[in-house]
Structure formats: C-alpha cells, structure tokens
Design an enzyme around this catalytic site. Structure first.
Site, PDB file in Angstrom:
ATOM      1  N   ARG A   1       7.346 -10.882   5.204  1.00  0.00           N
ATOM      2  CA  ARG A   1       6.975 -10.744   6.603  1.00  0.00           C
ATOM      3  C   ARG A   1       7.708 -11.797   7.424  1.00  0.00           C
ATOM      4  O   ARG A   1       7.863 -12.923   6.974  1.00  0.00           O
ATOM      5  CB  ARG A   1       5.454 -10.929   6.774  1.00  0.00           C
ATOM      6  CG  ARG A   1       4.701  -9.886   5.968  1.00  0.00           C
ATOM      7  CD  ARG A   1       3.212 -10.005   6.105  1.00  0.00           C
ATOM      8  NE  ARG A   1       2.585  -9.082   5.155  1.00  0.00           N
ATOM      9  CZ  ARG A   1       1.286  -8.933   5.017  1.00  0.00           C
ATOM     10  NH1 ARG A   1       0.462  -9.630   5.760  1.00  0.00           N
ATOM     11  NH2 ARG A   1       0.804  -8.087   4.143  1.00  0.00           N
TER      12      ARG A   1
ATOM     13  N   HIS B   1      -8.334  -1.794   0.235  1.00  0.00           N
ATOM     14  CA  HIS B   1      -7.284  -2.761  -0.108  1.00  0.00           C
ATOM     15  C   HIS B   1      -8.016  -4.053  -0.467  1.00  0.00           C
ATOM     16  O   HIS B   1      -8.932  -4.431   0.251  1.00  0.00           O
ATOM     17  CB  HIS B   1      -6.381  -3.089   1.077  1.00  0.00           C
ATOM     18  CG  HIS B   1      -5.833  -1.899   1.809  1.00  0.00           C
ATOM     19  ND1 HIS B   1      -4.490  -1.674   1.940  1.00  0.00           N
ATOM     20  CD2 HIS B   1      -6.440  -0.886   2.469  1.00  0.00           C
ATOM     21  CE1 HIS B   1      -4.291  -0.577   2.660  1.00  0.00           C
ATOM     22  NE2 HIS B   1      -5.463  -0.077   2.988  1.00  0.00           N
TER      23      HIS B   1
ATOM     24  N   HIS C   1      -5.238  -1.348  -4.783  1.00  0.00           N
ATOM     25  CA  HIS C   1      -5.727  -0.315  -3.879  1.00  0.00           C
ATOM     26  C   HIS C   1      -6.638   0.606  -4.646  1.00  0.00           C
ATOM     27  O   HIS C   1      -6.285   1.081  -5.713  1.00  0.00           O
ATOM     28  CB  HIS C   1      -4.557   0.416  -3.232  1.00  0.00           C
ATOM     29  CG  HIS C   1      -3.748  -0.492  -2.368  1.00  0.00           C
ATOM     30  ND1 HIS C   1      -2.639  -1.144  -2.816  1.00  0.00           N
ATOM     31  CD2 HIS C   1      -3.956  -0.914  -1.097  1.00  0.00           C
ATOM     32  CE1 HIS C   1      -2.167  -1.910  -1.844  1.00  0.00           C
ATOM     33  NE2 HIS C   1      -2.945  -1.800  -0.794  1.00  0.00           N
TER      34      HIS C   1
ATOM     35  N   GLN D   1       1.144 -10.906  -3.414  1.00  0.00           N
ATOM     36  CA  GLN D   1      -0.289 -10.666  -3.312  1.00  0.00           C
ATOM     37  C   GLN D   1      -0.822 -10.231  -4.667  1.00  0.00           C
ATOM     38  O   GLN D   1      -0.147  -9.506  -5.386  1.00  0.00           O
ATOM     39  CB  GLN D   1      -0.558  -9.545  -2.304  1.00  0.00           C
ATOM     40  CG  GLN D   1      -0.107  -9.865  -0.906  1.00  0.00           C
ATOM     41  CD  GLN D   1      -0.331  -8.682   0.026  1.00  0.00           C
ATOM     42  OE1 GLN D   1       0.068  -7.571  -0.277  1.00  0.00           O
ATOM     43  NE2 GLN D   1      -0.971  -8.934   1.145  1.00  0.00           N
TER      44      GLN D   1
ATOM     45  N   ASP E   1      -2.590  -7.864  -5.427  1.00  0.00           N
ATOM     46  CA  ASP E   1      -3.006  -6.724  -4.621  1.00  0.00           C
ATOM     47  C   ASP E   1      -3.596  -5.612  -5.482  1.00  0.00           C
ATOM     48  O   ASP E   1      -3.284  -5.508  -6.670  1.00  0.00           O
ATOM     49  CB  ASP E   1      -1.769  -6.186  -3.889  1.00  0.00           C
ATOM     50  CG  ASP E   1      -2.127  -5.537  -2.574  1.00  0.00           C
ATOM     51  OD1 ASP E   1      -3.319  -5.490  -2.246  1.00  0.00           O
ATOM     52  OD2 ASP E   1      -1.205  -5.087  -1.879  1.00  0.00           O
TER      53      ASP E   1
ATOM     54  N   LYS F   1     -12.103  -5.544   7.792  1.00  0.00           N
ATOM     55  CA  LYS F   1     -12.002  -6.276   6.526  1.00  0.00           C
ATOM     56  C   LYS F   1     -13.024  -7.390   6.425  1.00  0.00           C
ATOM     57  O   LYS F   1     -13.594  -7.823   7.426  1.00  0.00           O
ATOM     58  CB  LYS F   1     -10.600  -6.848   6.375  1.00  0.00           C
ATOM     59  CG  LYS F   1     -10.177  -7.731   7.534  1.00  0.00           C
ATOM     60  CD  LYS F   1      -8.753  -8.231   7.334  1.00  0.00           C
ATOM     61  CE  LYS F   1      -8.349  -9.205   8.414  1.00  0.00           C
ATOM     62  NZ  LYS F   1      -7.107  -9.905   8.132  1.00  0.00           N
TER      63      LYS F   1
ATOM     64  N   CYS G   1       0.794  -1.236   0.000  1.00  0.00           N
ATOM     65  CA  CYS G   1       0.000   0.000   0.000  1.00  0.00           C
ATOM     66  C   CYS G   1       0.826   1.285   0.000  1.00  0.00           C
ATOM     67  O   CYS G   1       0.500   2.199  -0.758  1.00  0.00           O
ATOM     68  CB  CYS G   1      -1.060   0.012   1.092  1.00  0.00           C
ATOM     69  SG  CYS G   1      -0.827  -1.105   2.438  1.00  0.00           S
TER      70      CYS G   1
END
Length: 632
Positions: free
Chosen positions: A355, A506, A377, A373, A375, A460, A326
């Site tokens: 991570r 997200h 946004h 991911q 991903d 979420k 992000c």
RNA sequence: GCUCUUGUAGCUCAGAGGUAGAGCACUUCCUUGGUAAGGAAGAGGUCAUGGGUUCAAUUCCCAUCAAGAGCUCCA
C-alpha cells in the site's frame, strides 16, 4: 502572512458542561498552557495564539509566529514562564457579551499582552464557533488576556512543575487547507516529583522503541536502496516471525482453516471488480503495465496523464501489486462449486500486500508500504456468521493472551453515514454492523463504537494497542463483508438446490507481521519469552580448556531443537555475560572446571540471575517444556 | 503529502571555511579467567547525493534522497 478566509469546520467542540468536568490535572495543564502563552507573548509580541488545550500527557498551544521556535528557545521560554509563575498572578474570569469579545479580538487584545494593530485572527474565528446560547468568557492572568471557557486553577503559582517538551507544526483545526501553526508541547504536574517521574518514564519508553531495539538486536533493517517502508527481516527477526507463524498455523489447523498461496500481483480487472481500482489508486503502488501495451504507448508518444486515463478506463491492461488478499481468495473460492454442506470455507494465507502510505506516515515496522497479513477469508452461510465471528474473536484472544498483551482496547468500526466512500447496500451494512456488535458483546470486554472507522466494504472489530510513545496501532481485525460476495457474484448451492450468496468474513489476528512484531518488541522491550527469543541459550566457557565440553552441551541442546550457541570469544566470563545480557539471551550456561567434572552446567537466566547448576538433560527437558508451552 | 529538525567509521556521537576525531564493535597478539567491560597494537570514512558561492566546501547556500517529531491520511 497567510490570509484566512474560510476556516474549515471544527468538528468536535467541548460543551461548557464537559469543560466543567475537566480533571484537576487537566485544569492545571490548561492553565499552564496560558502561562506558556504569556511567556511566548512576552518574548515575541507578534505571536498569535489559536488553541491551547490539555492533552493526555500535558498540553500544547498552537501559535503563529514569524520566529521559528526551536528547542534552543525552550530555556528562554521556560525562564519567562518561571517569572510568570513567580508573580503568582490570579486567573480572573470575566464574562462578556459577544460584541465586547469581538471588539477585543479585533483590537488584537485576545491571546496577547496589549492591544495591537493586527486583530486576533484565530480568536475571531473561535468566537464565531461559539453557539449563540453559550456564555462567552475571557481569562486574564496579569496582562495576558485570552478567550477561554476555562476552567483554570487559582493562580499561576500553581504551575510550578512544568517543562516544555517539543515543538512541531500542526494545521489550524487539523485541516490541511488551513494555515500551519507552530505547536509547542509542554507538560505540567502538581509537583516536581511527579514531573520527574513522568520524565523518567519517557526515558524508559524511548529505550523500548522498536526501531532502537530492532537495530541493537539485529531484528530488521530498512535500506534506502530497497525503499521506504519496506522491511528487510534479518535472521533474528525472521526467527521471531517464523515462530509466530507456526503458532498461528497450529491454531488454524485446530479451527478448520485451509492454507493457500497466491501471487503478489493481479490484473487490474480483478481490482476493478473488487472496487480497489481506480477508486483507491492513491493508496496503491502505480500499476505494472504489460510490455506490449507499454511499447505501443511509447510509439504513440503517449503522455503520462493519458496513460493513467487509459488504465482507468480499461483500454490498456496492467497488473496491480495486491493491496489486499481478498480478491485472490475469492477467486479460489469461485474456482470450485460449493454446496451448503461445504460451508463455511475458511481460506488462510500469510499474504503480502503493498500500500502506498504517505511518506510522512511511515514508521519503523509499525507503518510500512509492504507487509504480510496473517490473513484469512471465511465464506459462510448467513446464519453461520455469528458463530464464525465468535471463532475469529476467540483466535485473537488466544493470540493476545499467549503473548500477555492485555493492554488493548476493542473498537467497532462503523461506517460514516455522511461519507460516500463505502460500497454496497445500506441494509447489508446494517445487518453486518448488528452482527459485529453482538459478537463484541460476547467478548466480555468494554468496547467503543466509532463511526467512519469501517473498511470500505464492511464494518469491523479492531484490537488497538499503544506503542511506547502513546500512538495507537490497529492490530487484529475481524471484518464482516456482504459486499464483495455480491460484486464478484459468489454463490453456493443451498439445500433448496438454488444458488445463494455467501457472506465473507475477513480476519487477521496479528494484523500484519511487521506491525505486530514491532509492537511486540516494545511490549517485551526486546526480552522475548524463550519460545520467541532468537537466541535461547548461550554457552559461556570460562576458558578455552572447556570448549569441547561446551560444544557437547550445545549439540545436545540443538538436537532437541533449542537455539543454542557457544561464545568462543577470548574474554573473561564477566565480559561474556555482559554481552549475552545485552543481546537479551534467555539463558546463559556457564561452563568451567566444576561443570566439566560433574557433567553439569551452571545456569544464569537473563532476568532471574544465577540459578545454580544441574544436569544437562534436566536443563534441556526444562527449557524444551518452557518453549513448547510457549510460557511467558 | 505539509511544517520543522537531522544526515560525519558497522553503532553512538564530537568537530572546524584550509581535504577528519572519540568510545564501543571488528582483526591480531598477550592474558586462560567463575556471573554485567583484562591489556596492547591494527584496520575503517568521496563527512547522504547533485549543484552553487569561494583561491579553497565535509563545513555556507539551493535542490534531491532518507530519517525523526507533529499534523493530515490509513480500503
């Protein structure tokens, strides 16, 4: 022996009413836990029992014991259990006062066969947890007395069909500050047939394990030299991932996303702004420090703790392997001016994040330290939020439907009001949580709301699936975020010609490619639908004489984009078929004299078997259609 | 991270205080075949790594690394 002075609080405690609602099977299993405890107490009189509830597929009992129970002890324990079952003892309930119960516990008489010198430590603690107004009962089967609210089956004879499954350790009441106990798992069914069925299912489940199949089908590899929890995608696995990414890519175009690329690292300041650093530094790889800063520190003879302090207070700089995409996407948004007419801005990337998961948490592809991911946004105007969430949920649904994954649950993750790990204004949280709840209701599927499951910046909606051993994994996720836009000072110009703060969403329909493929492997047991199968067609010539024709067929399939190969091994068809079956190839094309003469092929499908023969072009059209439609 | 268990050939696994074995896979040869294993020969291992005990350690002990199960955690 570890002294327990302060026991951590037991957070959830079943009320007596809830206990009464225990199903027959749970009742049986809980009783079987007592049978097992009786057996263990007979074998090891020093055993101190803590807590022995029924669980999803059986039961367990936590016990503190000098002897280390190993699988070799299971037959011994089962033999004693058999004796207890055979004695057909009655489970007798006895109500008693708190003082009487405490007296029994202090004389070591609870969770044991007789009085002893040592008090029943855990039972004393559990007694103290029982609310004042609740009745206190013990259950007796033979000489085994235990503090227990019940309910139980009538007699130990009912617990015939049992089996000890495994032993592991567990913290008392699940708190790492409490002593570790040995947790003995067992299962119990109404009869032998049901038990055997269950054991067979477990065997089947093991065969689906993505770590097993991943190795057999050469999908991925984890190498010690590379590091724990870091996935190496082998060519076969890469094909599956690429196909999935193409699939998502098509959906993104359809929904008006813009694709971006960002680097794997970012400056510490970026993550100070986002709130990742140093707040969450325990779950990140340690920072990468600039060379000059490092040299300077070395000259000063700087100690490690000091280094960490200086990174935290910003007197030296460094980079972080990104734990999330992000901040980078936010910077892309911020690099341009935005009018309300541009909104929403949807930025998508297959972004790899890192991570620092605890070593004991790592698991094949489903829990890793580096993952990609799918991903995106979405930066939107407040009144677009609802519609954009709906769009995201639709995307997740399309993905799961296409893959035939119907066995999932939907969970709304809300903040835990008691925790301080969340950033932002509670009013924003309330709005975001309301928006998600409304969107979830539109999904037309039951969902649960769970406190404490939110991300640190916002609530979420998660899609959660189970793996073969019943562990739950969060896959797709949609998160509403009022906080990061504020932290970064994002803005767009509204119709009033004034700057306004956008809302961020997200979302990741797969979650991570690694975890998703891991779960997918188990979902399909390695038998991927043709569009995903690393090997779609294997051509099996009956002898070398038909190699040329086999190659012609291969070439025709390849020009149409079908993944096909020829098995050139010097083997009989039977053996070639066997290998192709084990490799879970979708289609096997057998080619011999008949086929060469008639310019046809004989088709054998992985699951459907022999499907007769047809022209090469007919088959090619058929399989191309099957691949393009992504049929299951 | 914690507790327990495990680490031997590419894979699945035997094995014993005296410097290693099977099946499959692999290579070569024979065989040229019709829907889940044709035959023969060959090649392969510093027994996870580092210490210790011992005349002798891959085997026993300790540490490290990694894997598995469970617990705790998961922005």
């Amino acid at each position: 022996m570890i002294e327990i002075t302060i026991m951590a609080e037991n957070t959830e405690r079943k009320t007596l009413k809830e206990r009464e609602q225990m199903s027959d099977l749970e009742r049986l299993r809980h009783s079987c836990a007592h049978v097992m405890a009786s057996a263990i107490a007979r074998l090891w009189p020093d055993a101190e029992f803590a807590y022995g509830p029924p669980v999803e597929n059986g039961f367990y009992y936590d016990v503190d014991l000098k002897h280390r129970i190993t699988p070799e002890d299971f037959p011994k324990i089962e033999k004693e259990m058999k004796a207890v079952v055979k004695a057909n003892q009655t489970f007798e309930k006895e109500l008693l006062s708190r003082a009487d119960a405490m007296a029994l516990a202090k004389s070591g008489r609870l969770g044991s066969l007789a009085e002893r010198d040592t008090p029943s430590r855990f039972k004393i603690d559990l007694l103290n947890d029982i609310p004042e107004d609740e009745e206190i009962s013990i259950y007796k089967n033979g000489d085994f007395w235990d503090l227990c609210a019940g309910p139980h089956v009538g007699r130990t004879g009912n617990c015939k069909a049992h089996k000890i499954m495994s032993v592991a350790s567990a913290f008392y009441k699940g708190d790492a500050d409490n002593p570790q106990l040995q947790r003995v798992y067992g299962t119990c069914f109404k009869n032998r047939t049901l038990l055997d069925e269950h054991l067979e299912q477990l065997e089947e489940a093991k065969k689906r394990d993505h770590r097993r199949i991943g190795k057999d089908l050469k999908l991925f590899h984890i190498d010690e030299a590379v590091g724990q929890g870091l996935i190496l995608w082998l060519p076969n696995g890469a094909i599956i991932r690429q196909e999935l990414q193409n699939f998502i890519g098509e959906q993104l175009n359809r929904q008006g996303y813009q694709q971006v690329f960002t680097p794997h690292i970012g400056k510490l300041d970026l993550y100070r702004t986002s709130g990742h650093f140093p707040f969450y530094s325990d779950s990140q790889f340690p920072p990468v420090i600039e060379r000059d800063a490092l040299n300077q520190l070395a000259d000063e003879g700087c100690a490690c703790g000091e280094l960490s302090n200086r990174l935290n207070d910003g007197t030296i700089d460094g980079f972080l392997l990104k734990p999330m995409n992000c901040p980078h996407h936010i910077k892309i948004f911020q690099s341009q001016h935005h009018s309300y007419r541009d909104m929403p801005v949807r930025l998508a990337e297959f972004g790899t994040v890192y991570r620092w998961e605890q070593s004991g948490e790592l698991n094949g592809m489903t829990r890793v330290r580096g993952f990609t991911q799918d991903d995106a946004h979405l930066f939107c105007i407040e009144d677009q939020v609802q519609e954009e969430i709906a769009g995201c949920l639709e995307l997740v649904k399309i993905v799961l439907d296409t893959l035939g994954m119907n066995d999932y649950r939907v969970r709304i993750g809300l903040r835990d009001p008691a925790s301080d790990k969340y950033v932002g204004d509670p009013a924003n949280w309330d709005r975001a949580e309301a928006a998600l709840r409304q969107a979830a209701e539109g999904l037309g599927r039951p969902f649960t709301e769970e406190q404490g499951e939110a991300a640190f910046y916002g609530p979420k909606i998660d899609f959660v699936v189970k793996d073969v051993i019943g562990r739950e994994w969060q896959l797709g996720t949609v998160q509403v975020d009022y906080n990061l836009p504020e932290r970064f000072g994002l803005s767009y110009i509204g119709s009033d010609n004034k700057p306004h703060t956008p809302v961020m969403i997200h979302r990741a329909p797969f979650g991570s490619m690694e975890r998703f493929v891991g779960v997918l492997i188990e979902h399909f047991a390695g038998k991927f639908p043709t569009w995903l199968a690393p090997e779609q067609v294997r051509i099996l010539p009956i002898s070398e004489k038909f190699l040329d024709y086999a190659c012609e067929v291969e070439a025709e399939l390849k020009t149409k984009g079908v993944r096909a190969s020829v098995d050139r091994n010097n083997e009989k068809v039977g053996a070639k078929i066997r290998l192709a079956q084990l490799a879970k190839v979708s289609y096997m094309l057998v080619i011999g004299e008949r086929e060469q003469e008639s310019k046809q092929i004989s088709i054998r499908h992985r699951d459907r078997g022999d499907e007769g023969s047809m022209d090469v072009s007919t088959f090619t059209n058929r399989i191309v259609e099957e691949i393009q439609s992504r049929s299951l």
